[in-house]
Every structure is written in C-alpha cells, then in structure tokens.
Scaffold this motif. Structure first.
Motif, PDB file in Angstrom:
ATOM      1  N   ASN A 253       3.942 -13.604   1.615  1.00 12.87           N
ATOM      2  CA  ASN A 253       3.117 -12.675   2.370  1.00 12.87           C
ATOM      3  C   ASN A 253       1.624 -12.803   2.091  1.00 12.87           C
ATOM      4  N   PRO A 254       0.812 -12.848   3.145  1.00 12.41           N
ATOM      5  CA  PRO A 254      -0.643 -12.892   2.967  1.00 12.41           C
ATOM      6  C   PRO A 254      -1.211 -11.507   2.683  1.00 12.41           C
ATOM      7  N   ASN A 255      -2.216 -11.481   1.840  1.00  8.20           N
ATOM      8  CA  ASN A 255      -2.975 -10.271   1.528  1.00  8.20           C
ATOM      9  C   ASN A 255      -4.428 -10.611   1.870  1.00  8.20           C
ATOM     10  N   ILE A 256      -4.889 -10.174   3.048  1.00 12.18           N
ATOM     11  CA  ILE A 256      -6.174 -10.621   3.598  1.00 12.18           C
ATOM     12  C   ILE A 256      -7.272  -9.634   3.222  1.00 12.18           C
ATOM     13  N   VAL A 257      -8.297 -10.127   2.534  1.00 17.30           N
ATOM     14  CA  VAL A 257      -9.375  -9.262   2.045  1.00 17.30           C
ATOM     15  C   VAL A 257     -10.677  -9.651   2.739  1.00 17.30           C
ATOM     16  N   PHE A 258     -11.132  -8.804   3.660  1.00 18.23           N
ATOM     17  CA  PHE A 258     -12.403  -9.047   4.349  1.00 18.23           C
ATOM     18  C   PHE A 258     -13.564  -8.461   3.542  1.00 18.23           C
ATOM     19  N   SER A 259     -14.756  -8.987   3.806  1.00 18.20           N
ATOM     20  CA  SER A 259     -15.920  -8.615   2.999  1.00 18.20           C
ATOM     21  C   SER A 259     -16.354  -7.172   3.203  1.00 18.20           C
ATOM     22  N   ASP A 260     -15.908  -6.530   4.275  1.00 15.75           N
ATOM     23  CA  ASP A 260     -16.295  -5.140   4.519  1.00 15.75           C
ATOM     24  C   ASP A 260     -15.271  -4.143   3.975  1.00 15.75           C
ATOM     25  N   CYS A 261     -14.410  -4.600   3.082  1.00 15.32           N
ATOM     26  CA  CYS A 261     -13.372  -3.735   2.533  1.00 15.32           C
ATOM     27  C   CYS A 261     -13.940  -2.800   1.468  1.00 15.32           C
ATOM     28  N   ASP A 262     -13.133  -1.832   1.071  1.00 15.38           N
ATOM     29  CA  ASP A 262     -13.401  -1.056  -0.138  1.00 15.38           C
ATOM     30  C   ASP A 262     -12.922  -1.927  -1.296  1.00 15.38           C
ATOM     31  N   LEU A 263     -13.873  -2.621  -1.932  1.00 20.86           N
ATOM     32  CA  LEU A 263     -13.520  -3.666  -2.889  1.00 20.86           C
ATOM     33  C   LEU A 263     -12.722  -3.125  -4.067  1.00 20.86           C
ATOM     34  N   GLU A 264     -13.118  -2.001  -4.607  1.00 17.39           N
ATOM     35  CA  GLU A 264     -12.414  -1.452  -5.765  1.00 17.39           C
ATOM     36  C   GLU A 264     -10.960  -1.136  -5.428  1.00 17.39           C
ATOM     37  N   GLU A 265     -10.762  -0.512  -4.270  1.00 14.63           N
ATOM     38  CA  GLU A 265      -9.405  -0.171  -3.853  1.00 14.63           C
ATOM     39  C   GLU A 265      -8.596  -1.428  -3.545  1.00 14.63           C
ATOM     40  N   ALA A 266      -9.234  -2.420  -2.922  1.00 16.15           N
ATOM     41  CA  ALA A 266      -8.543  -3.668  -2.596  1.00 16.15           C
ATOM     42  C   ALA A 266      -8.088  -4.387  -3.862  1.00 16.15           C
ATOM     43  N   VAL A 267      -8.934  -4.416  -4.868  1.00 13.64           N
ATOM     44  CA  VAL A 267      -8.573  -5.071  -6.126  1.00 13.64           C
ATOM     45  C   VAL A 267      -7.431  -4.323  -6.807  1.00 13.64           C
ATOM     46  N   LYS A 268      -7.583  -3.014  -6.930  1.00 11.23           N
ATOM     47  CA  LYS A 268      -6.574  -2.211  -7.628  1.00 11.23           C
ATOM     48  C   LYS A 268      -5.202  -2.338  -6.968  1.00 11.23           C
ATOM     49  N   GLY A 285       2.397  -9.377  -2.058  1.00 12.05           N
ATOM     50  CA  GLY A 285       1.355 -10.203  -1.439  1.00 12.05           C
ATOM     51  C   GLY A 285       0.994 -11.375  -2.327  1.00 12.05           C
ATOM     52  N   SER A 286       1.781 -12.427  -2.259  1.00  8.94           N
ATOM     53  CA  SER A 286       1.637 -13.537  -3.204  1.00  8.94           C
ATOM     54  C   SER A 286       0.551 -14.534  -2.828  1.00  8.94           C
ATOM     55  N   ARG A 287       0.033 -14.435  -1.585  1.00  8.75           N
ATOM     56  CA  ARG A 287      -1.111 -15.272  -1.172  1.00  8.75           C
ATOM     57  C   ARG A 287      -2.283 -14.341  -0.868  1.00  8.75           C
ATOM     58  N   ILE A 288      -3.269 -14.315  -1.744  1.00  8.15           N
ATOM     59  CA  ILE A 288      -4.432 -13.459  -1.522  1.00  8.15           C
ATOM     60  C   ILE A 288      -5.520 -14.302  -0.853  1.00  8.15           C
ATOM     61  N   LEU A 289      -5.851 -13.937   0.384  1.00  6.44           N
ATOM     62  CA  LEU A 289      -6.857 -14.647   1.166  1.00  6.44           C
ATOM     63  C   LEU A 289      -8.138 -13.823   1.145  1.00  6.44           C
ATOM     64  N   ILE A 290      -9.233 -14.405   0.663  1.00  6.06           N
ATOM     65  CA  ILE A 290     -10.460 -13.652   0.408  1.00  6.06           C
ATOM     66  C   ILE A 290     -11.612 -14.277   1.180  1.00  6.06           C
ATOM     67  N   GLU A 291     -12.370 -13.451   1.883  1.00  3.13           N
ATOM     68  CA  GLU A 291     -13.522 -13.950   2.636  1.00  3.13           C
ATOM     69  C   GLU A 291     -14.569 -14.513   1.684  1.00  3.13           C
TER      70      GLU A 291
END
Length: 475
Positions: A253-268, A285-291
């Motif tokens: 499963n992909p875990n897609i992290v866009f740059s406009d996210c709430d970074l602290e919540e996304a990391v946690k 979410g074993s594949r973390i995709l990060i902008e």
C-alpha cells in the motif's frame, strides 16, 4: 502443555485421527500448546452438524438471532483480558494492542451484525391492481470461513458474524499459527445460547483441512483472507462448483505525503501505519511516497520517531512492537531486507534480527530503491518500509499504481480538490485521507487487482452470505 480441540456440534472433541501440530509462542520461540490437524473425517462430522442445525437457525426470528449475537459480543467484552492475553501469546503482538484494538473490534463485529440483521430491509415493487413483487434474502446453508494469523479474533469474527446473522451455519478455520482465541470462542458461543452445530471450528493446516472446506460440496460460499497465492487456489477451486467466493488478499500500500500536509500528523500516523502489529497488517502503508519539497524533512522526523520504538516482550506494556509470528516469517522478512541492499537500498534504521529468544526484528526504514524493484513491488508483511520521492501529483499516482496490488492507500494533503482527484485515480479499494485504519462497519471493505475480489463489511457482507429470492404475487 495445553492440548486444544475442535468445536463441533456444540462440543469440544479430539480430531478423529488423533493428529496434532505444535503451537509456538512467538515471544519465546517455544511450543506451548498442540492443536488438531483436522482431516476429512472431522469435516464430515462438522458438515453433518451444520446441516442438522440449519433448519432451526435459518428459520429462527431475526430478533432472536440478534439477541444471541449481542450476548456473544457481551461475553467477548467480559473476557477481554483473557482473550487479549491469549492473542498476544499466540500471535506475538503486544498485549496492550490486543486489548485496545483486536478484541474490542471482534466484539464490535458481532454487535454490528446483531443490529444490522434486524434493520436489513427487503425490496418490493408494486404494479397497481396487477401484481406485487418482493425480494427477500435467503441464507445459503453451510458456509466456510477461513481467517489469517495477523488479526486472529478480529478477522475471524469479521467473517462469521454476518454469516451467522443471515441464518447460515458456519464451518470456520482459524490459522494454525494462531488458534487460541477461536478455540475460546466456541465455548462463548455456547454460553450465548447459540444452538449446537450452528458454529463449528476446525483447526489444522490450510493445505489440508482448509482446502477440504473449500472443496466440499456442502459449503455454499467461501470467505477467505490470506495471501494472494493461496487466494488464487481458493478461487480456482471454488469456481469449479460455482460457489460464491470472497477473497481479501495481500497489499503493497502507498502512503502518499504531499508538501501541503500537516507534517507532524503525517509523520506520527505514518509510523503507526508502518509498524503497528509489527507491520503484519495487510493495510500497512509499506511504501511511503514523499513529495520532493519535504522529502528530507519528513525523512529526518520519521527516522527520529522510529528510533524511539521499543521492540520487546509482548506482555510488556512498554513494547511498541512484539515478535513476528514465526521463525519462517522472520526469515522471509530478513531476506527482503538483504534483497533491498542488493537492489541498491540504504538502511536508514533497523535491518537486523534482534538476538533473543523469540522472533523479533527491528523496525526497518530503507531509501534509495528504484520504484520498480522487487522490494517496492512485493508484499513483505513485516516491519519494513521504503521511502520514495515523487515530483508531482501525476508521478505519485503512477508510482502508487505500479504494483499488482490495490488494497488501500493513504493520502496526506490539505487540498480538498487534490484529495478527491488522487483518491479517484489511485487503484485501491480503500482510501484514507489524513488518517489511517479508521473504519466504519457500514462501508464495503476489499481490494482491487491482486488484492482480492468481493467486498466485506456492512450490507455487502450480508448480501454475500445470502441469495436474493424474488416472489411475484398476482393480485
């Protein structure tokens, strides 16, 4: 050493041929129980019991079936501590996790379908002065439910609750690696007032008794959760008899992290979605995709949080991760980490077996891998995640859809329009936006592509375990 039994026709009985297999405690690596290795003879006994019980159970008023299932949910809650300890020892997961999530959700499964069955509406079409057509949902008869080892009672109940609610009798097989909570459920179902033969629980190997349940002409539907390779065999076997089949299979499963996210919540939350239950959840979410714009910052914060995770005794409330389910599974996980290094990956954290009794592995973070390498495409089902860059929305979608799986996806963004666009473009049956593993039992659950066919959850499950029957009355 404890020796458990099959549950057939409301009684615990030994396997007819007297065959047993070892049950190993993942936290210590030692055998602590033996379980039946059931055979065709045991299955025939269960089939006979279920067929005898079906007329009474299927014709029982829905509100009475509902009360029995509600009582079973109550009993699971009353035995929360014991069931959680059983599951922790059986599976290797932390006791606190089983107590907080797995066992309560098992109780909730029975309670939801106990309520759903008395609120499930039929359809009617009226042709004024001419005829009335109405459609009822008829139970199938005897059905087979085969559940996996990663969430033993949670997914066991997820299958059998809607089947029982619709008036079917069930022959269920828990994983041979984690049989203990299913074993206890037999006694609880009896205490709840369920008639003998309605729920039968057979233990043993998937290639033996599991395959026999799928093949038997008496089982009218099969609900299976497990690996994709086994799911193909189950599906092919069931199709030969035109049985209904629901397959909930693997995920990458992909875990897609866009740059406009709430970074602290996304990391946690990404730490949780990576390593909860030792990563042994098909929805992790074993594949973390990060902008690109936030890749380095996310990586630094993510690895720092991973370094805080404690791997230890499942009975210790300070353990974030417990043991992997078996020695062979640990070896599989370790082989993928070695493969990742061969494929050019860099280990940012972890990557080693923890040398102690039991099957413990460090939470592992890897970067620098090609998006099409095996580590990024194949299901590992352990505490291993990869970090991958993307430059824009289209690339994130393309990478997300690059595997043969399509179970779940998590998207992190503050842009509502983007959330909808990406959700619709990603080939996954379940999409979480700015959250993970939040569930509503009313919604359908299942995957696309090699992640399975059919849907569980809500009315989808009730429809699966029944057939529409149309009645036309001339006026």
């Amino acid at each position: 050493m404890q020796k458990i039994q099959n549950f057939i026709n409301g009684e615990y009985i030994d396997p007819i041929k007297g065959n047993y297999i070892d049950n190993v405690d993942p936290g210590t690596g030692k055998v602590f129980a033996s379980i039946p290795n059931s055979t065709q003879e045991d299955l025939e006994k269960a089939v006979s019991a279920s067929q005898c019980a079906f007329p009474e159970w299927s014709s029982m008023a829905a509100d009475k079936r509902s009360r029995i299932l509600h009582k079973l949910a109550d009993l699971i809650e009353d035995n929360l501590e014991e069931l959680a300890r059983m599951e922790s020892r059986d599976n290797g997961k932390p006791f606190w996790l089983a107590k907080a999530v797995d066992i309560p959700r098992a109780s909730a499964n029975f309670r939801f379908y106990a309520s759903a069955i008395v609120n499930f509406s039929s359809e009617a079409q009226v042709s004024e002065g001419f005829m009335v057509n109405y459609t009822r949902r008829a139970p199938l008869g005897t059905v087979g439910c085969i559940s996996p080892w990663n969430l033993p009672l949670y997914l066991f109940s997820w299958k059998i609750a809607p089947a029982l609610a619709m008036g079917n009798c069930v022959i269920a097989k828990p994983s041979e690696l984690t049989p203990m909570t299913a074993y206890m459920l037999g006694e609880l179902s009896k205490e709840a007032g369920m008639p003998a033969g309605v729920l039968n629980i057979l233990h043993g190997e998937g290639k033996g008794i599991g395959q026999a349940i799928v093949e038997h002409t008496a089982t009218k539907a099969i609900s299976f959760t497990g690996g994709t390779a086994t799911g193909k065999i189950v599906g092919a076997t069931a199709s030969q008899q035109f049985k209904k089949v629901s397959l909930e299979l693997g995920g990458k499963n992909p875990n897609i992290v866009f740059s406009d996210c709430d970074l602290e919540e996304a990391v946690k939350t990404s730490v949780k979605s990576s390593f909860t239950n030792q990563g042994e959840i098909c929805l992790c979410g074993s594949r973390i995709l990060i902008e690109d714009a936030i890749y380095d910052e996310f990586k630094e914060k993510f690895v720092k949080e991973c370094q805080k995770l404690v791997v230890g005794d499942p009975s210790d409330d300070n353990s974030n991760l417990g043991a992997l389910v078996s020695e062979s599974h640990l070896q599989k996980v370790d082989s993928y980490v070695k493969l990742a290094i061969e494929e050019g990956g860099r280990i940012l954290h972890g990557g080693n077996r923890i040398e102690k009794d039991g099957f413990y592995y460090e939470p592992t973070v890897i970067e620098g891998l090609d998006e099409n390498c095996r580590t990024n495409l194949e299901e590992i089902f352990g505490p291993v995640v990869t970090l991958n860059r993307f430059k824009d929305e289209n690339e994130a979608i393309r990478i997300s859809n690059s595997t043969r799986y399509g179970l779940s996806c998590t998207i992190w963004t503050s842009d509502l329009k983007r959330a909808h666009r990406v959700s619709h473009a990603v080939q996954s049956g379940i999409i979480w936006v700015n959250c993970w593993l939040v569930r509503d039992l009313r919604t359908p659950f299942g995957g696309m592509k090699d992640s399975g066919i059919g849907r569980e959850g809500g009315n989808e499950a009730l429809r699966f375990f029944s057939e529409p029957q149309n009645v036309c009355i001339k006026l």
